[in-house]
Write a protein that holds these residues in place. Structure first.
Motif, mmCIF file in Angstrom:
data_model
loop_
_atom_site.group_PDB
_atom_site.id
_atom_site.type_symbol
_atom_site.label_atom_id
_atom_site.label_comp_id
_atom_site.label_asym_id
_atom_site.label_seq_id
_atom_site.Cartn_x
_atom_site.Cartn_y
_atom_site.Cartn_z
ATOM 1 N N PRO A 294 20.475 -38.258 -56.402
ATOM 2 C CA PRO A 294 19.742 -37.219 -55.692
ATOM 3 C C PRO A 294 19.995 -35.879 -56.112
ATOM 4 N N VAL A 295 19.103 -35.083 -56.249
ATOM 5 C CA VAL A 295 19.187 -33.497 -56.670
ATOM 6 C C VAL A 295 18.532 -32.569 -55.509
ATOM 7 N N ALA A 296 19.300 -31.451 -55.508
ATOM 8 C CA ALA A 296 18.844 -30.378 -54.526
ATOM 9 C C ALA A 296 18.078 -29.495 -55.046
ATOM 10 N N LEU A 297 16.966 -28.961 -54.387
ATOM 11 C CA LEU A 297 16.141 -28.230 -55.036
ATOM 12 C C LEU A 297 16.187 -26.964 -53.841
ATOM 13 N N HIS A 298 16.352 -25.849 -54.200
ATOM 14 C CA HIS A 298 16.320 -24.517 -53.183
ATOM 15 C C HIS A 298 15.189 -23.523 -53.511
ATOM 16 N N LEU B 298 10.097 -24.865 -47.452
ATOM 17 C CA LEU B 298 10.896 -25.983 -48.041
ATOM 18 C C LEU B 298 10.227 -26.233 -49.400
ATOM 19 N N PRO B 299 11.147 -26.443 -50.343
ATOM 20 C CA PRO B 299 10.491 -26.791 -51.651
ATOM 21 C C PRO B 299 10.050 -28.073 -51.615
ATOM 22 N N GLY C 99 17.582 -28.875 -45.532
ATOM 23 C CA GLY C 99 18.500 -28.191 -44.867
ATOM 24 C C GLY C 99 18.568 -26.900 -45.330
ATOM 25 N N TYR C 100 19.846 -26.181 -45.324
ATOM 26 C CA TYR C 100 20.130 -24.866 -45.897
ATOM 27 C C TYR C 100 21.153 -24.654 -46.966
ATOM 28 N N SER C 101 20.799 -23.604 -47.858
ATOM 29 C CA SER C 101 21.429 -23.721 -49.195
ATOM 30 C C SER C 101 22.877 -23.109 -48.928
ATOM 31 N N PHE C 102 23.641 -23.977 -49.242
ATOM 32 C CA PHE C 102 25.202 -23.832 -49.217
ATOM 33 C C PHE C 102 25.821 -23.350 -50.505
ATOM 34 N N LEU C 103 26.399 -22.436 -50.825
ATOM 35 C CA LEU C 103 26.615 -22.010 -52.161
ATOM 36 C C LEU C 103 28.250 -22.117 -52.410
ATOM 37 N N MET C 104 29.148 -21.465 -51.778
ATOM 38 C CA MET C 104 30.555 -21.582 -52.107
ATOM 39 C C MET C 104 31.330 -21.177 -50.596
ATOM 40 N N HIS C 105 32.539 -20.991 -50.851
ATOM 41 C CA HIS C 105 33.433 -20.815 -49.740
ATOM 42 C C HIS C 105 34.801 -20.280 -50.386
ATOM 43 N N THR C 106 35.561 -19.629 -49.314
ATOM 44 C CA THR C 106 37.047 -19.108 -49.629
ATOM 45 C C THR C 106 37.795 -20.025 -48.415
ATOM 46 N N CYS D 171 16.204 -34.538 -53.059
ATOM 47 C CA CYS D 171 15.183 -35.320 -53.487
ATOM 48 C C CYS D 171 15.631 -36.435 -54.241
ATOM 49 N N MET D 172 15.348 -37.606 -54.367
ATOM 50 C CA MET D 172 15.587 -38.784 -55.048
ATOM 51 C C MET D 172 14.436 -39.388 -55.643
ATOM 52 N N LYS D 173 14.468 -39.786 -56.786
ATOM 53 C CA LYS D 173 13.473 -40.420 -57.754
ATOM 54 C C LYS D 173 13.370 -41.700 -57.375
#
Length: 289
Positions: free
Chosen positions: A173-177, A183-184, A196-203, A286-288
């Motif tokens: 699967p591949v995420a599109l943002h 929605l893409p 869903g929602y685009s989660f980038l990073m955390h500390t 998405c998944m092919k």
């Protein structure tokens, strides 16, 4: 699909000694800035540096500290001449001067553990292994349960740890943002698994953290939460949403108040959950076919 995230935070060698010395040697006393009395070198060293033998539980040491004590170094190792871990102890907390951080992509099968534990690893060295004897922590993707005011333990932890499943698929699967409220769309010949929602990073605790590849399915969370993961402390056996851990999300660019060239952006602070959610970009996994 994969929703459980494990991050292991392990205390390591010291790198912040000059800064720590400045921090420890110069704070004012509880009675204000009074001129200190004379002190022998050995007394100063004993006040500034404490030794804890390897295998001893750091939390037990912290529990025996009286409040109001000045910060100091806590060295831990087999002997005083062979120190393995350094901490700054202040306000009954042990802060590692350097941490080793292992980050798992939530879009990979390795992030899904079959059994939950607040500290699912042991540290081994020189023929010995120790468990829950240092200031180690683990981080887990949380649920939508109400954030508690105090750390939770025992059976109450289960309500805050997200579940997961590992599945076999014909393609990765591949995420599109989109970085917008729209929605893409999946490419032709691909189908949507979830949105869903685009989660980038955390500390986490300290100055380290991790991130998600924006192509990974782990970067698209089905629900937005300001604190999407919970910190679990091994020695205590509890988990909590601490205020010093942060999450970072891709923002909707159509919400930003910027110039015509996009060279500057106005700052704002959102405290309402609904507005925070509206400000985060949307994604599609998405998944092919």
């Amino acid at each position: 699909m994969l929703s459980l995230q494990l991050k292991l935070r392990m205390a390591g060698t010291v790198t912040c000694l000059p800064f720590c010395c400045h921090y420890i040697c110069y704070p004012p006393s509880a009675q204000g800035r009074k001129r200190p009395g004379k002190m022998f070198t050995s007394q100063a060293i004993n006040n500034l540096i404490k030794f804890l033998k390897a295998g001893a539980i750091v939390q037990q040491h912290l529990d025996n500290i009286t409040r109001g004590r000045q910060p100091y170094f806590l060295d831990q190792g087999p002997t005083r001449s062979s120190i393995q871990t350094f901490f700054i102890v202040t306000d009954k907390h042990a802060l590692p001067c350097k941490s080793l951080y292992l980050d798992h992509d939530t879009g990979q099968a390795g992030s899904c553990m079959r059994v939950f534990s607040t500290l699912p690893f042991s540290s081994c060295n020189m023929g010995t292994c120790s468990h829950a004897s240092r200031n180690d922590k683990s981080y887990w993707l949380s649920t939508t349960a109400t954030v508690p005011c105090i750390p939770v333990g025992r059976t109450s932890i289960e309500d805050h740890i997200s579940h997961c499943v590992v599945c076999e698929a014909p393609s990765s699967p591949v995420a599109l943002h989109s970085q917008t409220s729209t929605l893409p769309d999946c490419p032709h010949g691909w189908r949507s698994l979830w949105t869903g929602y685009s989660f980038l990073m955390h500390t986490g605790a300290g100055d380290e953290g991790g991130g998600q590849s924006l192509t990974s399915s782990g970067s698209c969370l089905t629900d937005f939460r300001a604190q999407p993961f919970v910190e679990c402390q091994g020695p205590r056996g509890t988990c909590h949403y601490f205020a010093n851990i942060y999450s970072f999300w891709l923002t909707r660019v159509d919400c930003l108040a910027s110039t015509s060239h996009g060279s500057s952006t106005s700052s704002n602070t959102l405290t309402e959950g609904r507005l925070q959610r509206l400000n985060v970009g949307c994604c599609n996994v998405c998944m092919k076919e």
